[in-house]
Design an enzyme around this catalytic site. Structure first.
Site, mmCIF file in Angstrom:
data_model
loop_
_atom_site.group_PDB
_atom_site.id
_atom_site.type_symbol
_atom_site.label_atom_id
_atom_site.label_comp_id
_atom_site.label_asym_id
_atom_site.label_seq_id
_atom_site.Cartn_x
_atom_site.Cartn_y
_atom_site.Cartn_z
ATOM 1 N N ILE A 1 0.818 -1.222 0.000
ATOM 2 C CA ILE A 1 0.000 0.000 0.000
ATOM 3 C C ILE A 1 0.845 1.262 0.000
ATOM 4 C CG2 ILE A 1 -2.123 -0.892 1.021
ATOM 5 C CD1 ILE A 1 -1.066 -0.035 3.744
ATOM 6 N N GLY A 2 2.130 1.132 0.179
ATOM 7 C CA GLY A 2 2.941 2.350 0.187
ATOM 8 C C GLY A 2 4.397 1.972 0.345
ATOM 9 N N SER A 3 5.236 3.006 0.374
ATOM 10 C CA SER A 3 6.628 2.657 0.643
ATOM 11 C C SER A 3 7.181 3.627 1.668
ATOM 12 C CB SER A 3 7.437 2.678 -0.650
ATOM 13 O OG SER A 3 7.454 3.975 -1.129
ATOM 14 N N ASP B 1 7.842 16.123 13.617
ATOM 15 C CA ASP B 1 7.478 16.072 12.192
ATOM 16 C C ASP B 1 5.970 15.964 12.049
ATOM 17 O OD1 ASP B 1 7.754 16.096 9.504
ATOM 18 O OD2 ASP B 1 8.513 14.053 9.314
ATOM 19 N N GLY C 1 11.462 0.246 3.636
ATOM 20 C CA GLY C 1 10.946 -0.818 2.778
ATOM 21 C C GLY C 1 9.469 -0.595 2.531
ATOM 22 N N GLU C 2 8.865 -1.634 1.923
ATOM 23 C CA GLU C 2 7.448 -1.478 1.575
ATOM 24 C C GLU C 2 6.533 -1.458 2.802
ATOM 25 O OE1 GLU C 2 8.595 -4.207 -0.848
ATOM 26 O OE2 GLU C 2 8.723 -2.712 -2.450
ATOM 27 N N VAL C 3 5.391 -0.775 2.635
ATOM 28 C CA VAL C 3 4.330 -0.852 3.646
ATOM 29 C C VAL C 3 3.211 -1.687 3.009
ATOM 30 C CG1 VAL C 3 2.738 0.428 5.109
ATOM 31 C CG2 VAL C 3 4.926 1.438 4.468
HETATM 32 P P1 AMP Z 1 5.368 5.662 6.551
HETATM 33 O O1 AMP Z 1 6.615 4.974 6.268
HETATM 34 O O2 AMP Z 1 4.855 5.426 7.950
HETATM 35 O O3 AMP Z 1 5.320 7.100 6.161
HETATM 36 O O4 AMP Z 1 4.250 4.920 5.596
HETATM 37 C C1 AMP Z 1 4.260 5.088 4.193
HETATM 38 C C2 AMP Z 1 2.816 5.057 3.672
HETATM 39 O O5 AMP Z 1 2.207 3.790 3.962
HETATM 40 C C3 AMP Z 1 1.899 6.087 4.335
HETATM 41 O O6 AMP Z 1 1.947 7.314 3.695
HETATM 42 C C4 AMP Z 1 0.552 5.448 4.201
HETATM 43 O O7 AMP Z 1 0.002 5.718 2.920
HETATM 44 C C5 AMP Z 1 0.864 3.971 4.310
HETATM 45 N N1 AMP Z 1 0.683 3.524 5.697
HETATM 46 C C6 AMP Z 1 1.582 3.518 6.698
HETATM 47 N N2 AMP Z 1 1.039 3.028 7.820
HETATM 48 C C7 AMP Z 1 -0.216 2.711 7.528
HETATM 49 C C8 AMP Z 1 -1.288 2.176 8.284
HETATM 50 N N3 AMP Z 1 -1.171 1.862 9.574
HETATM 51 N N4 AMP Z 1 -2.463 1.972 7.654
HETATM 52 C C9 AMP Z 1 -2.606 2.308 6.351
HETATM 53 N N5 AMP Z 1 -1.638 2.816 5.612
HETATM 54 C C10 AMP Z 1 -0.463 3.033 6.172
#
Ligand code: AMP
Length: 931
Positions: free
Chosen positions: A572-574, A691, A578-580
């Site tokens: 769903i994201g990165s 932040d 690494g990947e999320v």
């Molecule tokens: P981060 O590394 O925490 O900035 O996460 C990167 C991206 O992953 C975020 O911008 C969200 O789009 C997605 N993400 C992170 N944590 C979550 C979560 N608990 N639930 C849904 N999406 C998430």
């Protein structure tokens, strides 16, 4: 010879030449044999008188048929006139004599009926009156209906009635093993035919119809009731050992409930429920389970829950014996759905629940009921209600109250809150005071006034419910006579009161440096008794870097989760490391839940792993509905993962951009309130975020915002909005307070600054703060005192709050708890959100020139709509005849609605831009707007 040339005997007469013939032929006595109507069939030939010359006047072509009834043969004693005439019989066919040398007889057949007959027998007689006639046969008979079996009833032979039209009613008898449904009847017609069957018989229980009879059900088959049905095969788990069974007894260990029909299969008690899951919430627990694998073949499955409280060595006792009544929702027994919520358990206690499954045959079995066991330990919970508040002493100005400890303190009671107000001024204000024991002296009351008192207990787990209202009236004032001593005492009292008052004012000033129009008046009323000042729980956040081995910190705070419990479903994201991913996690005895999985990409260094897991160590210390919750970590297998709750709507900035203009102001304030509540919690723990930005807030499916992103290194590395400052650090300039940029002076107050920027991002639906200004220009403008203007459609009250967050002096900025209070007030009184004119904050520096788009550069309505990101309505404006900005500036909200702009947010955005443009037209050079 008859017509077939066979020789026959006939009685003949042919005295056609002589007149006045009267010749008789009589039968013998014919017994009646029960007949009531008889038929006489006469076959004869008759010669045509015309075929004979010289007979005219004497020749006849008919003869007469007579009968006479008698009970016995009386023979020739009967006189002619005693015979009764039946009919004169003429020939249908007569013959003319010898035809071509061959004598051709034309045989006539005539039938006559006569009845009713009543004597035992009768005679028939034929009278000839001068015909040429030969009788070849006379047949005498009667008719009957022949016995039949119809509708499983037997109808025996019956003689027809006396008249040609009479019907004889006959009752049928049911065949063997059949029983009457409606009396079976038929009618026998005069012609000997069965008519109009009525009623019927049906085969008895244990028998079925087969070719007009009832035959027994075979072994293994049964028929429970008399009826048309056939024998049925014995239902499942039952049998029949003999023929003609009316029921099938159950096989061993199978049963039939009292109201089960005989056709129902035999069944047995269910097995135990499976996969019981518990989720404990304070002192309540939600139990869920799956249906038993074997329902016993029935659908009337029910559950009941037995509750046992277990403490220490002694055997567990039934919860019913505990003082507080444990409640079961929806009920304790007779549950049809596989869940129950149990309330009112004691805090920090062990309970064992037996989830018992049963059905309507459970009581027939000797086997014990099957159940599953769930053991739980309750958590902390607020204390229960304080009971029996009563007055101990009352004077003109004070009341002494006493009360009992709550039934369930659920922990150590830290103090009691006493809330009181004048009965007749309930809606205005109330006062509170605190006490460490179960009594309090409430002083400073008005004489002769009714007061309402309520008390509640507080433990480290929170406050309990307030007790019932207790109404107490203070004593009436008695006029005083002042003497010098009294006056002296009063003066001393006044002086010490003044000193105390000053002290409180000073304390409050230090405690709460923020005093704005929205400040809660409740706080003003708070005062402390006997020096009982309460402090928040002394819990502080522990920086994992203070551990020699940060990996030890992670295991101290976060739970390790087996990788096999996790199913990764999609990316769903990165993130930086690494990947999320999105996935599901199933812990033993729990339902699977959606989770977000942050992975550490392969080939990481030890330092990267430490930094990655540091975020988990931090997150693990937090427990608040507006802070992202850590579920656990996977460190024992690869990939190393941080598991958090899943937030369906992702990060706030992109969420707002996706839903531009779609929320009401109150909804936006609701989002901001959540963020402020999360930040209050974090700042109370001593955690500084550094932040805080919309991109680091996550939104779930219920639009709850949660603060996230707790990595220690992320401010330096992860954030694309961070830039290097002259002091060497990498900082998200647009969100950071000046003192943090310049001196790296990060504090909860610098987080408040960032919060102000988040407010601005939210109210502008994810607009980039300071638009396309460079970082250097942002620092410079902010340093010079410029501030972001109110986003379009942003209520003045919110912009004022933003400006307060951006006070240069960090001590002048509100604290997060105060921001929550202000937002709560706005939510409760939405009319304060109507005004769009920014109130000048007491301490605010001059506003930044409205850096919102300058419409003087817009040449057309389309350009203008693009500038305000409302390009989707170009056609609406064109269709509405708004072709120039000159037309647009005079629009009002109704005009915008009429164009078909239905979203409230969009209407506001367009309307504020129109207002802004109108202001620019008035203040600046008119031609630049191309009116
Ligand atoms: P981060 O590394 O925490 O900035 O996460 C990167 C991206 O992953 C975020 O911008 C969200 O789009 C997605 N993400 C992170 N944590 C979550 C979560 N608990 N639930 C849904 N999406 C998430």
């Amino acid at each position: 010879m008859d017509e077939y040339f066979a020789p026959i005997h006939t009685y003949q007469v042919c005295n056609v030449m002589s007149p006045s013939q009267n010749n008789w032929l009589r039968t013998g006595w014919i017994p009646r044999e029960g007949a009531r109507r008889i038929y006489i069939e006469v076959k004869f030939t008759l010669r045509d008188c015309n075929s004979m010359p010289g007979v005219l006047g004497t020749c006849k072509e008919t003869f007469n048929l007579y009968y006479f009834e008698s009970d016995r043969a009386v023979g020739s004693t009967i006189r002619e006139n005693q015979f009764i005439k039946i009919d004169t019989i003429a020939a249908d066919e007569s013959f003319t004599g010898v035809d071509l040398g061959v004598r051709r007889l034309k045989l006539n057949k005539e039938v006559r009926g006569v009845g009713p007959l009543s004597r035992r027998g009768f005679y028939l007689a034929f009278q000839d009156i001068g015909a040429c006639i030969a009788l070849t046969s006379v047949r005498v008979y009667y008719k009957r209906c022949v016995g039949v079996s119809r509708n499983l009833a037997v109808f025996t032979d019956v003689v027809t009635g006396a008249d040609s039209s009479s019907l004889v009613e006959v009752r049928g008898q049911c065949v063997d093993h059949a029983e009457e449904r409606d009396t079976p009847k038929m009618y026998c017609s005069a012609e000997g035919e069965w008519l109009v069957p009525i009623g019927r018989c049906v085969c008895s229980a244990g028998f079925e119809e087969h070719r007009d009879s009832c035959v027994a059900c075979e072994v293994g088959f049964y028929k429970p009731v008399a009826g048309d049905g056939l024998c049925g095969k014995c239902p499942q788990h039952s049998h029949s050992e003999t023929r003609a069974a009316v029921s099938c007894p159950c096989d061993s260990n199978y049963y039939r409930a009292a109201d089960d029909p005989p056709a129902a299969p035999c069944s047995r008690p269910p097995s135990a429920p499976v996969n019981p899951i518990s989720s404990v919430n304070g002192t309540s627990v939600n139990l869920e389970w799956d249906r038993p694998l074997d329902t016993g073949g029935r659908s009337d499955l029910q559950y009941s829950v037995q509750c046992l409280r277990c403490s220490g060595e002694s055997p567990c006792e039934d919860c019913a014996s505990s003082p507080a009544v444990v409640r079961f929702i929806p009920r304790q027994t007779g549950l049809t759905e596989p869940w129950v919520t149990v309330l009112n358990l004691a805090a920090h206690s062990n309970y064992s629940f037996r989830i018992v499954s049963s059905n309507a045959v459970s009581h027939l079995s000797n086997e014990p009921l099957q159940f599953s066991v769930v053991n739980i330990t309750t958590n902390q919970a607020a204390p229960s209600e304080v009971m029996a508040v009563r007055q101990e002493n009352t004077s003109q100005n004070s009341v002494t109250l006493m009360w009992h400890e709550p039934d369930q303190p659920n922990g150590v009671i830290l103090e009691y809150d006493i809330k009181y107000y004048e009965k007749d001024h309930e809606d205005q204000t109330y006062s509170t005071l605190k006490s460490k024991n179960t009594s309090a002296l409430v002083s400073g009351l008005k004489p002769g006034t009714k007061y309402i008192f309520q008390v509640r207990a507080r433990t480290s787990a929170g406050c309990g419910r307030f007790s019932q209202n207790v109404e107490i009236q203070t004593g009436k004032a008695v006029p005083l006579r002042y003497n010098t001593m009294t006056i002296l005492w009063i003066c001393m009292g006044l002086v010490s009161g003044l000193v105390a008052f000053m002290a409180i004012i000073i304390c409050r000033k230090r405690h709460c440096g923020y005093s704005k129009a929205f400040q809660d008046s409740d706080e003003e009323k708070m005062h402390y008794q006997n020096g009982h000042v309460s402090f928040p729980d002394a819990r502080f956040y522990i920086d994992p870097h203070t551990y020699e081995d940060p990996c030890q910190a992670v295991h101290e705070f976060a739970r390790e989760i087996e990788a096999s419990r996790i199913k990764i479903e999609k990316i769903i994201g990165s993130g930086e490391f690494g990947e999320v991913c999105y996935g599901r996690m199933r812990l033993p005895g729990k339902r699977d839940i959606p989770v977000a999985l942050k992975t550490l990409k392969a080939g990481y260094t030890e330092k990267q792993k430490r930094d990655f897991l540091a975020e988990a160590s931090i997150m693990a210390q937090f427990d608040h509905p507006n802070v992202i919750r850590l579920e656990g970590v996977v460190t024992q297998s690869k990939p190393v993962m941080i598991i958090t709750e899943y937030m369906e709507n992702g990060s706030l900035d992109s969420f707002l951009r996706r839903h531009d203009g779609q929320f009401t102001v109150i909804q936006l304030v609701g989002l901001l309130r959540g963020i402020a509540a999360g930040m209050t919690y974090l700042s109370d723990l001593g955690y500084i975020h550094r932040d805080l930005a919309a991109r680091n807030i996550l939104v779930n499916s219920n639009l709850v915002c949660k603060v996230s992103d707790f990595g220690l290194s992320r401010v330096l590395e992860d954030d694309p909005d961070a830039a290097y400052t002259t002091s060497g650090g990498k900082i998200p300039i647009r969100w950071t307070a000046p003192e943090a940029i310049t001196y790296r002076k990060f504090s909860s107050s610098s987080d408040v600054w960032s919060y102000g920027v988040v407010m601005w991002e939210v109210m502008s639906y994810g607009e980039r703060p300071y638009w396309n200004l460079t970082n250097r220009d942002v620092i410079k403008s902010v340093e010079e005192g410029y501030r972001l203007p109110a986003p379009m459609g942003c209520p003045a009250a919110l912009h004022t709050l933003m400006l307060d967050c951006w006070q240069k002096d960090r001590n002048e900025r509100p604290r997060f708890c105060q921001i929550v209070t202000v937002l709560d007030k706005l939510i409760r009184n939405p009319e304060n959100l109507k005004s769009m004119d920014t109130l000048c904050s007491l301490n605010s520096p001059p506003l930044m020139e409205r850096a919102a788009p300058d419409f003087s550069s817009c040449n057309s309505v389309d350009d203008w709509l693009d500038t305000i990101k409302m390009g989707r309505y170009k056609e609406h404006f064109a269709a509405g005849g708004y072709h120039t900005l000159g037309h647009v500036v005079s629009m009002n909200q109704g005009d915008i609605q009429r164009l078909g702009v239905t979203l409230m947010g969009h209407q506001k955005k367009i309307m504020s831009s129109v207002q802004l443009m109108r202001a620019q037209v008035l203040n600046k050079s008119v031609p630049s707007v191309h009116v």
